[in-house]
Design an enzyme around this catalytic site. Structure first.
Site, PDB file in Angstrom:
ATOM      1  N   GLY A   8       5.596   8.396  51.741  1.00 51.32           N
ATOM      2  CA  GLY A   8       5.541   8.707  50.316  1.00 51.32           C
ATOM      3  C   GLY A   8       6.023  10.124  50.029  1.00 51.32           C
ATOM      4  O   GLY A   8       5.386  10.884  49.305  1.00 51.32           O
ATOM      5  N   ALA A   9       7.185  10.471  50.622  1.00 52.91           N
ATOM      6  CA  ALA A   9       7.656  11.857  50.548  1.00 52.91           C
ATOM      7  C   ALA A   9       8.650  12.121  49.411  1.00 52.91           C
ATOM      8  O   ALA A   9       9.052  13.261  49.216  1.00 52.91           O
ATOM      9  CB  ALA A   9       8.291  12.249  51.878  1.00 52.91           C
ATOM     10  N   GLY A  12       5.884  13.819  44.148  1.00 50.04           N
ATOM     11  CA  GLY A  12       4.503  14.299  44.137  1.00 50.04           C
ATOM     12  C   GLY A  12       4.114  15.162  45.320  1.00 50.04           C
ATOM     13  O   GLY A  12       4.879  15.993  45.813  1.00 50.04           O
ATOM     14  N   GLY A  14       3.623  14.418  48.488  1.00 48.61           N
ATOM     15  CA  GLY A  14       4.397  14.204  49.708  1.00 48.61           C
ATOM     16  C   GLY A  14       5.662  15.033  49.740  1.00 48.61           C
ATOM     17  O   GLY A  14       5.997  15.651  50.762  1.00 48.61           O
ATOM     18  N   TYR A 161      -8.501   0.884  43.596  1.00 43.37           N
ATOM     19  CA  TYR A 161      -8.035   2.144  44.205  1.00 43.37           C
ATOM     20  C   TYR A 161      -9.172   2.809  44.989  1.00 43.37           C
ATOM     21  O   TYR A 161      -9.004   3.188  46.149  1.00 43.37           O
ATOM     22  CB  TYR A 161      -7.536   3.077  43.101  1.00 43.37           C
ATOM     23  CG  TYR A 161      -7.167   4.464  43.591  1.00 43.37           C
ATOM     24  CD1 TYR A 161      -5.908   4.712  44.142  1.00 43.37           C
ATOM     25  CD2 TYR A 161      -8.066   5.526  43.513  1.00 43.37           C
ATOM     26  CE1 TYR A 161      -5.565   5.971  44.604  1.00 43.37           C
ATOM     27  CE2 TYR A 161      -7.733   6.793  43.969  1.00 43.37           C
ATOM     28  CZ  TYR A 161      -6.482   7.011  44.512  1.00 43.37           C
ATOM     29  OH  TYR A 161      -6.150   8.256  44.966  1.00 43.37           O
TER      30      TYR A 161
END
Length: 263
Positions: A8-9, A12, A14, A161
């Site tokens: 997830g880079a 945000g 990441g 979540y």
């Protein structure tokens, strides 16, 4: 210096962490779901240091396994894994979504994907000990209903979540025990509350913190010896939900997880 895979880079937290790591001299393996965005990110990172991009949709466990095989094959020196990718609450009022494998989406991406990726990369990490696994969790944790882990009844995005992050914390503590004495440390953290990310904005929440506020905890756990089996709030040791430490909850969660991964 380490070789670090971060999921997830492309946006945000990441993305911010990937740049901090590459600027510190680490080799960064940046994962994302969108090939175009991964390619652009890898180019930007390479302008600052050593980096490579990897593409996979973590909502498909086949793609998670392929990602692990690809990384292990090309980077047998990998010694740090940061499980950062995640799916948030969803937009207000949005319904239950399923992953490519038919799992509830938040459970699939926030929990099952990191479990599968970690298991697949453990041989490499163990070979390169001292090694580290960093699970990006959340202070928002709610006990997973182990009789209905996929939340088929009374679905709510926020609950889904929080349950996925509860499972990730409990799994971290189980794995830390399993890895005791191997030189592979595993910790889970709450980076910062409601950071300014797409995930938070999609949930209709006004951000409280920047991604820069959330980065120090991730960077510390990825690059320093902070022990193993810990839960951190930023860079400080803290307590996860009390039930995540319950051995019977951990055992049942492991059994349920194995069942879900066999489906």
């Amino acid at each position: 210096m380490s070789t670090i895979l971060i999921t997830g880079a492309t946006s945000g937290l990441g993305r911010h962490v990937a740049f901090e790591l590459v600027r510190s001299g680490h080799s960064v393996l940046a994962h994302g779901r969108d090939a175009g965005r991964v390619e652009r990110l890898a180019e930007e990172l390479r302008a600052e240091g050593e980096a490579e991009g990897f593409v996979a949709d973590l909502a498909s466990l086949d793609q998670v396994r392929q990602l692990a095989a690809h990384v292990a094959g090309e980077h047998p020196e990998l010694d740090v894994l940061i499980n950062n990718a995640g799916v948030g609450f969803g937009s207000p009022g949005s319904g239950r979504e399923l992953s490519a494998d038919g799992h509830e989406m938040r459970l699939a991406v926030n929990y099952l994907a990191p479990v599968v990726l970690t298991r697949a990369l453990l041989p490499v990490l163990r070979a390169n000990a001292p090694a580290r696994i960093v699970n990006v969790g959340s202070a928002g944790q709610e006990p997973l209903d182990l009789d209905d882990p996929e939340l088929t009844r009374g679905y709510d995005g926020t609950a889904a979540y929080r349950r996925s992050k509860f499972a990730l914390a409990a799994h971290t503590f189980t794995l830390a025990e399993e890895l005791a004495g191997t030189g592979v440390a595993v910790n889970v953290l709450h980076p910062a509350t409601f950071m300014d990310t797409g995930m938070v904005r999609e949930g209709g929440i006004t951000p409280w913190n920047t991604v820069a506020d959330g980065a120090p905890g991730v960077l510390a756990l990825a690059t320093r010896d902070m022990g193993s089996g810990g839960y951190f709030d930023g860079t400080s040791r803290a307590r996860a939900h009390e039930e995540t430490y319950d051995a019977s909850v951990q055992r049942r969660l492991t059994a349920v997880t194995d069942q879900l991964l066999k489906l």
